[in-house]
Design a protein around this motif. Structure first.
Motif, short mmCIF file in Angstrom:
data_model
loop_
_atom_site.label_atom_id
_atom_site.label_comp_id
_atom_site.label_asym_id
_atom_site.label_seq_id
_atom_site.Cartn_x
_atom_site.Cartn_y
_atom_site.Cartn_z
N GLU A 1 0.83 -1.13 -0.17
CA GLU A 1 0.26 0.39 -0.60
C GLU A 1 0.74 1.28 0.21
O GLU A 1 0.67 2.05 -1.09
N VAL A 2 2.05 0.81 0.65
CA VAL A 2 3.08 2.21 1.16
C VAL A 2 3.46 2.53 -0.32
O VAL A 2 3.19 3.48 -0.99
N THR A 3 3.64 1.62 -1.48
CA THR A 3 4.33 2.17 -2.83
C THR A 3 3.51 1.66 -3.80
O THR A 3 3.29 3.11 -4.45
N LYS B 1 5.11 15.29 -10.45
CA LYS B 1 5.03 15.73 -12.31
C LYS B 1 3.93 16.85 -12.73
O LYS B 1 4.46 17.73 -13.20
N GLU B 2 2.73 16.38 -12.01
CA GLU B 2 1.98 17.76 -12.48
C GLU B 2 2.03 18.98 -11.69
O GLU B 2 1.57 19.37 -12.38
N ILE B 3 2.49 18.61 -10.21
CA ILE B 3 2.31 20.15 -9.97
C ILE B 3 3.68 20.71 -10.14
O ILE B 3 3.21 22.34 -9.97
N SER B 4 4.77 19.87 -10.57
CA SER B 4 5.69 21.38 -10.90
C SER B 4 5.62 21.43 -12.24
O SER B 4 6.95 21.99 -12.93
N ARG B 5 4.33 21.11 -13.15
CA ARG B 5 4.69 21.06 -14.78
C ARG B 5 4.40 22.63 -14.94
O ARG B 5 3.38 22.84 -14.20
N LYS C 1 -4.04 19.89 -6.39
CA LYS C 1 -3.24 18.10 -7.17
C LYS C 1 -2.89 18.42 -5.49
O LYS C 1 -2.16 17.21 -5.41
N GLN C 2 -2.27 19.39 -5.67
CA GLN C 2 -0.99 19.90 -4.12
C GLN C 2 -2.45 18.87 -3.02
O GLN C 2 -0.97 18.10 -2.27
N GLY C 3 -3.86 19.58 -3.12
CA GLY C 3 -4.19 18.50 -1.48
C GLY C 3 -4.09 17.63 -1.50
O GLY C 3 -4.24 16.84 -1.16
N LYS C 4 -4.55 16.87 -3.09
CA LYS C 4 -4.62 15.61 -2.93
C LYS C 4 -3.01 14.66 -2.91
O LYS C 4 -3.45 13.83 -2.23
N ARG D 1 1.46 6.65 -6.71
CA ARG D 1 0.48 7.93 -6.95
C ARG D 1 1.22 9.08 -6.53
O ARG D 1 0.74 10.59 -7.51
N MET D 2 2.24 9.55 -5.59
CA MET D 2 2.11 10.40 -5.09
C MET D 2 3.23 11.52 -6.37
O MET D 2 3.69 12.28 -6.85
N ALA D 3 4.10 10.15 -6.78
CA ALA D 3 5.08 11.37 -7.76
C ALA D 3 4.36 11.23 -9.05
O ALA D 3 4.75 12.39 -9.46
#
Length: 525
Positions: free
Chosen positions: A279-281, A292-296, A307-310, A286-288
């Motif tokens: 589950e951690v993996t 990528k989307e947040i730093s686009r 997206k940051q909240g998620k 999903r965080m990775a």
């Protein structure tokens, strides 16, 4: 921001709830810094918690150049301090190679790096450091400087036996496999029930040491990565003696939960955490993707906030899984190992973070004063080599390209440091000015004027020869990814993607025909 605050509140609540394991009485011989339990507490499962750091390389925290960067001694301290409220003995151990990032310093680096090492030592004390090993990155300023910090140390080849409630934990340090075998046997002779081996070697050498006959350790920690960027991931090698290597530069902690059976005996690695690990993996994957989307570049601010909240929500779930105590095995002395990535949304310990803020406030002025008193200009370029001229000179002949550049974040690189008060930090300035520490460039903090920001020559190379003889042959016309990753590397820009970022700096007169900069789109093809 409201969403992030709400998620953070949930995270802190979960951490506090997960750590409220209480006990009826103090454990025998509890570790350094152990808090006394309340009189109304109930008995906690017998055991202890070990936290281990290593290969910190002089890092108090991430530079902050990108979103969601891991690390920070304040976040590490919070994990240790919260665990101490759980009713079990807690031991914090440092594997060494932590005080400095290099074995040799330039004269201008010395004031900053010594001040930082002292701040790290003070932070270790707020975490109740029980013992630490030492490595070559601790002796950069000599053994006398290191010893003057007053930290509890175990010498190479030495043994330290610590009380951990109903058991004793032996910590041994070594620089070779043979020395590790000998020290681990001595730890057993001195009464250690569980032995941690701190080996001043990379992971591969630690694996070889773990297979040596006669090794009496339960866990081997590789405390020195092979190179600056060689320890980008946490590693666990499951063998008869497990071997771990942590993500370097203070980005993760290792947590080891010991569970005690009624009778003393050998410790067994618990292997029943498969569901949690899976589950951690899954959460990390999903965080990775969200990172990528947040730093686009150019992402809509509202979408970025959602997206940051998620991501913060997923991080909170992961942290809850990683800090939940393992179920004790009946009649078996067991141990479980878990890496704790120090994610950007985790809380920080106020007392430790205050040390970091004091360092940030003082070191810039210290460096600037040193530069004024002792600074030396950069050497001139070798005969026939180009020197730096500054972006203003480039603008005379390239107005269109300059207009594109002025609309990018590169043009505001120095401002980003000024906003956080790090414009005079030697660890940061090199990627925010043009020609830093290069022949014909700028080598003094007090003489940065005219070279601020990531200018034309940061990517295209020094331009003096091009100014004298304008030609494609006298300048780097199309710099590639290799130039970008000198600053957009795994440490400072962990989510960098060349194909995604490149269109943001192109435009009319600068390698593209479409718009560019912060409001731009990819160039037409």
């Amino acid at each position: 921001m409201a969403m992030r605050a709400a998620v953070l509140a949930v995270l802190v609540s979960a951490l506090l709830a997960g750590c409220r394991r209480q006990e009826a009485r103090p454990p025998e011989g509890s570790g350094s810094g152990q808090q006394a339990p309340s009189a109304t507490a109930t008995a906690a499962p017998p055991g202890a918690v070990l936290f281990i750091s290593a290969d910190t390389r002089g890092y108090l925290g991430p530079c902050g150049c990108s979103e969601n960067m891991r690390g920070g001694i304040g976040r590490a301290a919070f994990q240790v301090q919260q665990a101490r409220k759980g009713g079990q003995p807690v031991l914090y151990i440092d594997g060494g190679n932590s005080l400095f990032g290099e074995t040799h310093l330039k004269d201008e680096q010395v004031p900053q790096e010594e001040l930082k090492a002292k701040a790290l030592a003070d932070a270790f004390r707020t975490m109740g450091l029980a013992v630490r090993a030492t490595g070559e990155l601790d002796d950069t300023r000599g053994a006398a400087f290191r010893q003057g910090l007053g930290l509890p140390e175990v010498p190479s080849g030495g043994v330290k036996v610590l009380d951990a409630g109903a058991r004793k934990v032996g910590v041994v340090a070594a620089a070779s496999g043979e020395a590790l075998v000998k020290a681990s046997q001595q730890a057993r002779e001195q009464g250690a029930d569980f032995v941690v081996g701190l080996l001043d070697q990379p992971l591969e050498a630690a694996q070889a040491a773990a297979a040596l006959p006669g090794l009496a350790a339960n866990l081997v920690v590789a405390t020195h990565s092979a190179g600056e960027f060689s320890a980008e991931e946490n590693r666990l090698v499951r063998s008869d003696v497990p071997v771990v290597a942590m993500q370097s530069k203070g980005r993760s902690l290792l947590r080891v939960d010991l569970t005690y059976a009624p009778a003393k005996g050998p410790f067994t690695l618990q292997r029943s955490q498969g569901d949690v690990e899976r589950e951690v993996t899954a959460l990390e994957q999903r965080m990775a993707l969200l990172d990528k989307e947040i730093s686009r570049p150019g992402i809509d601010p509202k979408l970025k906030a959602l997206k940051q909240g998620k991501r913060d929500e997923l991080s909170a779930r992961k942290q809850g899984l990683l800090t939940a105590p393992p179920a004790p095995a009946d009649d078996v002395n067991g141990f479980a190992t878990r890496f704790l990535p120090l994610e950007s949304n985790l809380p920080t310990a106020p007392d430790t973070q205050a040390l970091v803020k004091a360092y940030d406030a003082n070191v810039g002025q210290l460096n600037l004063e040193w530069a004024k008193a002792h600074g030396q200009d950069c050497p001139l370029p070798e005969k026939g080599k180009a020197g730096f001229v500054g972006s203003a000179v480039c603008a005379d002949c390239h107005p269109d390209a300059t207009a594109v550049w002025e609309g990018t974040k590169h043009h505001h690189a120095s401002e980003t440091l000024e906003e956080v008060g790090k414009q005079h930090h030697l660890n940061c300035v090199g990627c925010h000015v043009t020609g830093w520490q290069k022949p014909g460039g700028v080598c003094r903090l007090d003489k940065v004027a005219g070279r601020e920001d990531v200018g034309c020559e940061s990517c295209h190379g020094p331009g003096s020869k091009h100014v004298d003889a304008p030609s494609p042959a006298t300048i780097v016309g199309k710099p590639g990814q290799a130039v970008c990753v000198t600053c957009h590397n795994a440490e400072n820009s962990p989510h960098f993607d060349f194909a995604t970022y490149l269109p943001r700096i192109l435009g009319p007169g600068h390698g593209g025909t479409g718009k560019s900069g912060q409001a731009g789109e990819p160039p037409a093809k």
